[in-house]
Enzyme design. Structure first.
Site, short mmCIF file in Angstrom:
data_model
loop_
_atom_site.label_atom_id
_atom_site.label_comp_id
_atom_site.label_asym_id
_atom_site.label_seq_id
_atom_site.Cartn_x
_atom_site.Cartn_y
_atom_site.Cartn_z
N ASP A 1 0.85 -1.19 0.00
CA ASP A 1 0.00 0.00 0.00
C ASP A 1 0.88 1.24 0.00
OD1 ASP A 1 -2.41 -1.44 0.09
OD2 ASP A 1 -2.31 -1.60 2.26
N ASP B 1 -6.99 -1.17 -4.74
CA ASP B 1 -8.08 -0.79 -3.84
C ASP B 1 -8.93 0.32 -4.47
OD1 ASP B 1 -7.06 -2.55 -1.93
OD2 ASP B 1 -5.82 -1.01 -1.01
#
Length: 199
Positions: free
Chosen positions: A148, A178
């Site tokens: 991330d 995402d």
């Protein structure tokens, strides 16, 4: 005369493009940044911050090693179901193109994170706060961590706000995959809810 691509081929190309973008970003971050390293993109409210997600969305864990295997298998099953659903909808001429695009965004995002879980532990060394990852291995098959990097600390709540004072408004760190899932879902809810209500 050149043959026109079918709708299914366009959707496949879109999905591949989104997965490639996701993986390029993740590999660049993984192989050039240490854990916790960050830099500003637009002031302090948009930053690239490298963290790794061991489990579900927003860093939540799920039952240790066994839970990780179950979570990865669930993701693979969900990806397969989405692919089957899109292919079945393609056979119906009445299905809006926007529905197919939205589902493709969600499917591509799911697959991008599945790649991390399946293979990143096998092909990269462990990322640490002191060292950048190189080629190597830090975990077995299906035990990789999701990379991330997008961080939007838009503002901090004033101390006088009950329960929220001192906390950042939007704390999760997320990735391009995402974003694909979230944008696809919001788009379908806002503009194609009637289609799903009928379905």
């Amino acid at each position: 005369m050149a043959r026109r691509l079918s709708k299914g081929s366009w959707l496949l190309l879109l999905g591949i493009l989104l997965v490639v973008i996701d993986q390029v970003i993740k590999v660049l971050v993984k192989t050039n940044m240490t854990l916790g390293e960050h830099f500003s993109v637009l002031g302090n409210w948009f930053q690239i911050l490298f963290v790794e997600n061991k489990g579900m969305a927003f860093g939540m864990a799920f039952g240790g090693v066994v839970g990780k295997y179950l979570l990865t298998l669930f993701r693979i099953g969900l990806f397969g179901a989405l692919c089957w659903w899109i292919s079945s909808l393609l056979k119906r001429s009445t299905v809006p193109t926007g529905v197919l695009v939205g589902l493709t965004l969600i499917t591509a995002g799911a697959f991008g994170n599945i790649i991390d879980c399946l293979f990143y532990g096998l092909i990269f060394s462990e990322s640490t706060y002191d060292a950048v990852a190189t080629l190597g291995s830090y975990a077995p098959f299906m035990q990789g961590k999701v990379v991330d990097m997008f961080y939007f600390p838009l503002w901090t709540w004033p101390d006088w706000v009950p329960g929220l004072g001192g906390h950042i408004f939007f704390e999760p760190v997320f990735n391009f995959a995402d974003s694909c899932v979230t944008c696809g879902a919001i788009y379908l809810i806002l503009f194609h809810w009637k289609f799903f209500a009928k379905e």
